[in-house]
Design an enzyme around this catalytic site. Structure first.
Site, PDB file in Angstrom:
ATOM      1  N   HIS A 118     -24.250  29.905 -40.927  1.00  0.00           N
ATOM      2  CA  HIS A 118     -22.846  29.846 -40.497  1.00  0.00           C
ATOM      3  C   HIS A 118     -22.021  28.817 -41.293  1.00  0.00           C
ATOM      4  CE1 HIS A 118     -24.299  32.153 -37.089  1.00  0.00           C
ATOM      5  NE2 HIS A 118     -25.161  31.193 -36.804  1.00  0.00           N
ATOM      6  N   ASP A 174     -19.965  18.979 -36.437  1.00  0.00           N
ATOM      7  CA  ASP A 174     -20.737  18.634 -35.218  1.00  0.00           C
ATOM      8  C   ASP A 174     -22.225  18.720 -35.616  1.00  0.00           C
ATOM      9  OD1 ASP A 174     -20.725  21.462 -35.450  1.00  0.00           O
ATOM     10  OD2 ASP A 174     -21.034  21.763 -33.307  1.00  0.00           O
TER      11      ASP A 174
HETATM   12  O1  RIB Z   1     -21.786  29.820 -33.924  1.00  0.00           O
HETATM   13  C1  RIB Z   1     -22.243  29.053 -34.986  1.00  0.00           C
HETATM   14  C2  RIB Z   1     -21.712  27.656 -34.921  1.00  0.00           C
HETATM   15  O2  RIB Z   1     -22.205  27.067 -33.721  1.00  0.00           O
HETATM   16  C3  RIB Z   1     -22.134  26.764 -36.062  1.00  0.00           C
HETATM   17  O3  RIB Z   1     -21.086  25.895 -36.392  1.00  0.00           O
HETATM   18  C4  RIB Z   1     -23.308  25.998 -35.473  1.00  0.00           C
HETATM   19  O4  RIB Z   1     -23.444  24.725 -36.062  1.00  0.00           O
HETATM   20  C5  RIB Z   1     -23.014  25.952 -33.990  1.00  0.00           C
HETATM   21  O5  RIB Z   1     -22.305  24.853 -33.622  1.00  0.00           O
HETATM   22 CA    CA Z   2     -21.444  23.511 -36.544  1.00  0.00          CA
END
Ligand code: RIB
Ligand code: CA
Length: 322
Positions: A246, A10
């Site tokens: 992340h 995303d």
């Molecule tokens: O919580 C972190 C996630 O949420 C990651 O994938 C970041 O891109 C957001 O979508």
């Molecule tokens: Ca993400």
């Protein structure tokens, strides 16, 4: 031999870094990108996947359209302004990158995933860094298919720490808890869960990001994009000096599992009330040998942070030279 990999994204600033890590890591052979709503509408994630793969010198990577909203909604997802502050309205920190002439494939994410699992089976790694809707749609259309993949590595959840969109929920799970339930509780797939437990332990600071500028125009754009994300982190946690990592950690773990220490757990997903979106180990099955999800709890932060920065610099250099 490099593992065949599909990224489900995303895109998203940290998804951008995940894409760079995947394209550069020698352990992964990216055979496609599937796109999903989340940080941005699905159509924007798709556009970003096409434009970024081209800018990064990988126009051979095909892009597939996926879910435009979560399993319980019927309306196309539009990102609220609170998310624009994190990723920019365009998902790239408001940075404009060259537009690719390519278009997405005429095959839905769930169908592409099913075909790839049939073709590569155990040799296929699926890395999901957005809401788990595409993987849940795969399970709904092709029951039992996901467990035939070699590994499914997911950035999502917060098992031993608080969530980031509510005290209980991490964003990717919170955006579609029903999908997460299908994937984590019901699919039986060989899943590694890379949640906030480890992704908040790894950081990229502004000085390192600004080094990318020396590499040329592509380096400048990517540094501007990641600095936008760091601005948000600094607003929410003054003095932090950088951003968490992340999605790129999930990619690196899929390629190099030794980066993390995992605990096997039977992870359940809450879908009701204040706990909606929570991911937590089922206490009733703790003594069972069948705790199917490997939850990452510790990470070699120094090793990963160096690896990511090296890989990002290398892919920028290669793209600038093309
Ligand atoms: O919580 C972190 C996630 O949420 C990651 O994938 C970041 O891109 C957001 O979508
Ligand atoms: Ca993400």
């Amino acid at each position: 031999m490099a593992k065949k990999a599909i990224l489900d994204l995303d895109i998203g600033v940290d998804d951008t870094m995940a894409l760079m890590e995947a394209l550069e890591n020698p352990e992964l052979d990216v055979i496609g990108v599937t796109t999903v709503f989340g940080n941005v509408p699905q159509a924007t994630s798709e556009r970003n996947a096409l434009d970024l793969t081209e800018m990064l010198g990988h126009p051979e990577v095909k892009v597939y359209p996926g879910a435009k909203h979560n399993l319980v909604s019927e309306e196309v997802f539009e990102a609220p302004p609170a998310i624009w502050e994190i990723h920019g309205k365009n998902g790239l920190g408001e940075v404009v990158i060259p537009k690719s002439d390519r278009v997405a494939e005429d095959i839905e994410a769930a169908d592409f995933l099913a075909q790839a699992i049939d073709e590569y089976g155990d040799d296929l790694t699926i890395i999901a860094t957005g809401p788990l809707t595409n993987l849940a749609l795969l399970e709904q259309k092709y029951p039992g298919k996901l467990k035939e993949a070699g590994n499914v590595t997911i950035m999502g959840g917060a098992v031993g720490v608080q969530g980031n969109v509510s005290p209980a929920a991490e964003a990717n799970i919170g955006n579609d808890p029903e999908a997460a339930k299908i994937v984590l509780e019901e699919s039986g797939a060989p899943i590694t869960l890379v949640g906030l437990d480890v992704t908040m332990r790894v950081m990229l600071n502004r000085d390192k990001v600004n080094e990318w500028r020396k590499l040329g125009e592509i380096g400048e754009k990517l540094a501007d994009e990641v600095n936008y994300y760091i601005d948000f982190y600094e607003k929410s946690t003054p003095g932090l000096g950088g951003c968490s990592l992340h999605d790129p950690l999930a990619v690196a773990v899929a390629a190099n599992p030794e980066l993390v220490t995992t605990v096997p757990l039977d992870v359940v997903v809450d879908t009701e009330g204040e706990m909606r979106g929570r991911t937590i180990g089922n206490v009733k099955t703790l003594r069972s040998s069948e705790n199917p999800i490997n939850v990452a709890m510790l990470v070699d932060a120094e090793k990963f942070e160096k690896q990511l920065n090296d890989d990002i610099q290398n892919i920028i250099k290669e793209a600038e030279a093309k």
